[in-house]
Design an enzyme around this catalytic site. Structure first.
Site, PDB file in Angstrom:
ATOM      1  N   GLU A   1      47.753  49.056  27.030  1.00 19.71           N
ATOM      2  CA  GLU A   1      47.112  47.888  26.898  1.00 19.71           C
ATOM      3  C   GLU A   1      47.827  46.575  27.401  1.00 19.71           C
ATOM      4  OE1 GLU A   1      45.094  47.538  23.488  1.00 19.71           O
ATOM      5  OE2 GLU A   1      43.260  48.887  23.844  1.00 19.71           O
TER       6      GLU A   1
ATOM      7  N   THR B   1      36.561  49.637  45.206  1.00 20.22           N
ATOM      8  CA  THR B   1      36.950  50.960  44.855  1.00 20.22           C
ATOM      9  C   THR B   1      38.075  51.486  45.566  1.00 20.22           C
ATOM     10  OG1 THR B   1      35.412  52.027  46.487  1.00 20.22           O
ATOM     11  CG2 THR B   1      34.690  51.667  44.376  1.00 20.22           C
TER      12      THR B   1
ATOM     13  N   ARG C   1      39.480  57.876  41.850  1.00 17.83           N
ATOM     14  CA  ARG C   1      38.302  57.314  41.248  1.00 17.83           C
ATOM     15  C   ARG C   1      38.915  56.051  40.672  1.00 17.83           C
ATOM     16  NH1 ARG C   1      33.736  60.430  42.896  1.00 17.83           N
ATOM     17  NH2 ARG C   1      32.632  58.475  42.274  1.00 17.83           N
TER      18      ARG C   1
ATOM     19  N   TYR D   1      48.959  55.070  26.340  1.00 14.60           N
ATOM     20  CA  TYR D   1      48.158  53.973  26.190  1.00 14.60           C
ATOM     21  C   TYR D   1      49.066  52.722  26.550  1.00 14.60           C
ATOM     22  CZ  TYR D   1      43.657  53.766  24.478  1.00 14.60           C
ATOM     23  OH  TYR D   1      42.047  53.549  24.457  1.00 14.60           O
TER      24      TYR D   1
ATOM     25  N   LYS E   1      36.552  55.357  48.192  1.00 12.23           N
ATOM     26  CA  LYS E   1      35.727  55.839  49.428  1.00 12.23           C
ATOM     27  C   LYS E   1      36.804  55.575  50.642  1.00 12.23           C
ATOM     28  CE  LYS E   1      32.091  53.716  46.550  1.00 12.23           C
ATOM     29  NZ  LYS E   1      31.203  52.780  46.339  1.00 12.23           N
TER      30      LYS E   1
ATOM     31  N   ASP F   1      33.182  42.211  48.158  1.00 13.13           N
ATOM     32  CA  ASP F   1      33.207  43.764  47.770  1.00 13.13           C
ATOM     33  C   ASP F   1      33.144  44.434  48.690  1.00 13.13           C
ATOM     34  OD1 ASP F   1      32.599  46.059  46.552  1.00 13.13           O
ATOM     35  OD2 ASP F   1      30.954  45.510  45.569  1.00 13.13           O
TER      36      ASP F   1
END
Ligand SMILES: *Cc1c(COP(=O)(O)O)cnc(C)c1O
Length: 419
Positions: free
Chosen positions: A54, A224, A233, A52, A227, A198
């Site tokens: 954060e 992203t 991902r 973790y 692609k 985008d």
């Protein structure tokens, strides 16, 4: 706890094997997909998933970040150097949450956002009605001209002057043509809007110099990583101004997300490293050359390509003149081993779940090393399947069976990376 996947969960292991087989045996023409390298795959399946973290490098809420900080910093530095930006956030879980972070950074609920309408090639998160972005904000839309299939920037300017959006999105999911970032920037400046580019679909082409870059034009860049960029991902937000950078960081964490997916961050770093090579530059240009060759073959066979062709990795075609719907065509092509998606075309008279078009992309096939000869062959197969389908399902099944055999022969000659 120490057994391999195949001994602990043979059911899932077998399904993963089956998917690997399927990906190996089919020609991936889905414009948003790609094959990641073995190195990227390897990074995603690591112990980094246990941690973790954060916050951001140097400012975390949990101890034990000695290694994670270095990984995230590497990903950030590689993104900055690859795209030529001053700031990058590599934490968004995917493209949709990355875009939501842009709203969070610059808008209040009810504020006006302008984006390309979904049926014209825009993304859900650019203010489409069923998306949170269309429900919680006031969306206004632009499209493409009926005669050219291209964005009409005079129309975009008119709508912007009338509606005064606070945020303008350019880019989308089914745009076969170059995006004119300077023209969008001029319109955004004129109305005092934040311009978000985008580049989810074209990030790999931008990185490889096969599409103009939005850097220096857009206030914020969203992408992203999975692609044309050929990473895991995930997503990134980039900016050149420090002021926007701070707003974006705050919007991603703590605004929208908790802990970043560190295994993904590492894989993004690997993909960005790969994208900085000469080999990737050549790849990006080949993706475009392949799309052009496929478009030419389809054009010569009487297919109706939106905007008449392509400048990038993507082809959108209206099958109406062929007398076949997009969905049955995509399904028959899939049975033949040619994987596409059915897609609305601009001014589509059919419903989104049964539209007139199919969308094709060349990022995946180019990763397998296919070139323009293979694209022409794929164009021939698409024509044969669609033409047979127009004559009826029985006729189509013979052709599908034959094409499937030929596709299998092709895919065996072009092994997919990572598989
Ligand atoms: C794919 C895509 C997204 C969303 O990405 P997800 O990772 O599927 O959430 C956003 N914008 C555009 C233009 C896209 O093509």
């Amino acid at each position: 706890m120490s057994g391999s996947l195949s001994s602990v969960d043979p059911q899932i292991a077998d399904l993963i094997k089956a998917e690997e087989r399927r990906q190996t045996d089919t020609v991936k023409l889905i414009a948003s997909e790609n094959y990641v390298s073995k190195a990227v795959l390897e990074a995603t399946g690591t112990v980094l998933t246990n941690k973790y973290s954060e916050g951001y490098p140097g400012k975390r809420y949990y101890e034990g970040q000695q290694v994670i900080d270095q990984i995230e910093t590497l990903a950030i530095e590689r993104a900055k150097s690859l795209f030529g930006v001053n700031h990058a956030n590599v934490q968004p879980y995917s493209g949709s949450p990355a875009n939501l972070a842009i709203y969070m950074a610059f808008l209040q609920p009810g504020d006006t956002v302008m984006g390309m309408g979904l049926p014209f090639g825009g993304h859900l998160t650019h203010g489409w009605s069923v998306s949170a972005t269309g429900k919680w904000f006031n969306p206004v839309r632009y499209g493409v001209r009926k005669d050219t299939g291209r964005v009409d920037l005079d129309e975009v300017r008119e709508i912007a002057l009338r509606e005064r959006p606070k945020l303008i999105f350019c880019g989308g999911t089914a745009i076969p043509r170059t995006i004119d970032f300077p023209a969008f920037a001029e319109i955004a400046r004129e109305v005092g809007a934040v311009l978000a580019a985008d580049i989810a679909h074209i990030a790999g082409l931008v990185a490889g110099g096969a599409h103009p870059s939005p850097v220096g034009h857009a206030d914020v860049i969203s992408t992203t990583t999975h692609k044309t960029l050929r990473g895991p991902r995930g997503a990134m937000l980039m900016a050149t101004s420090d002021e926007h950078a701070a707003a974006l960081n705050k919007a991603v964490f703590p605004g929208l997300q908790g802990g970043p997916h560190n295994h993904t961050t590492a894989a993004i770093a690997v993909a960005l490293g790969e994208a900085a090579t000469e080999e990737f530059k050549a790849y990006a240009h080949q993706v475009v050359a392949n799309a052009r060759a496929l478009a030419e073959e389809l054009n010569s066979r009487g297919f109706d390509l939106v905007s008449g062709g392509t400048d990038n990795h993507l082809i959108l075609m209206d099958l109406t003149p062929k007398g076949v719907g997009g969905k049955p065509a995509a399904q028959a092509l899939d049975r033949a081993g040619l994987e596409t998606n059915y897609n609305s075309v601009p001014f589509d008279t059919r419903k989104p779940f049964d539209p007139s078009g199919i969308r094709l992309g060349t990022a995946g096939v180019t990763s397998r090393g296919m070139g323009t000869d293979e694209m022409r062959q794929i164009g021939v197969w698409i024509d044969q399947v669609v033409t047979a389908l127009a004559k009826g399902e029985d006729e189509a099944e013979h052709v599908v069976a034959r094409v499937q055999g030929e596709v299998r022969e092709l895919t065996s000659r072009f092994p997919a990376p990572g598989l």
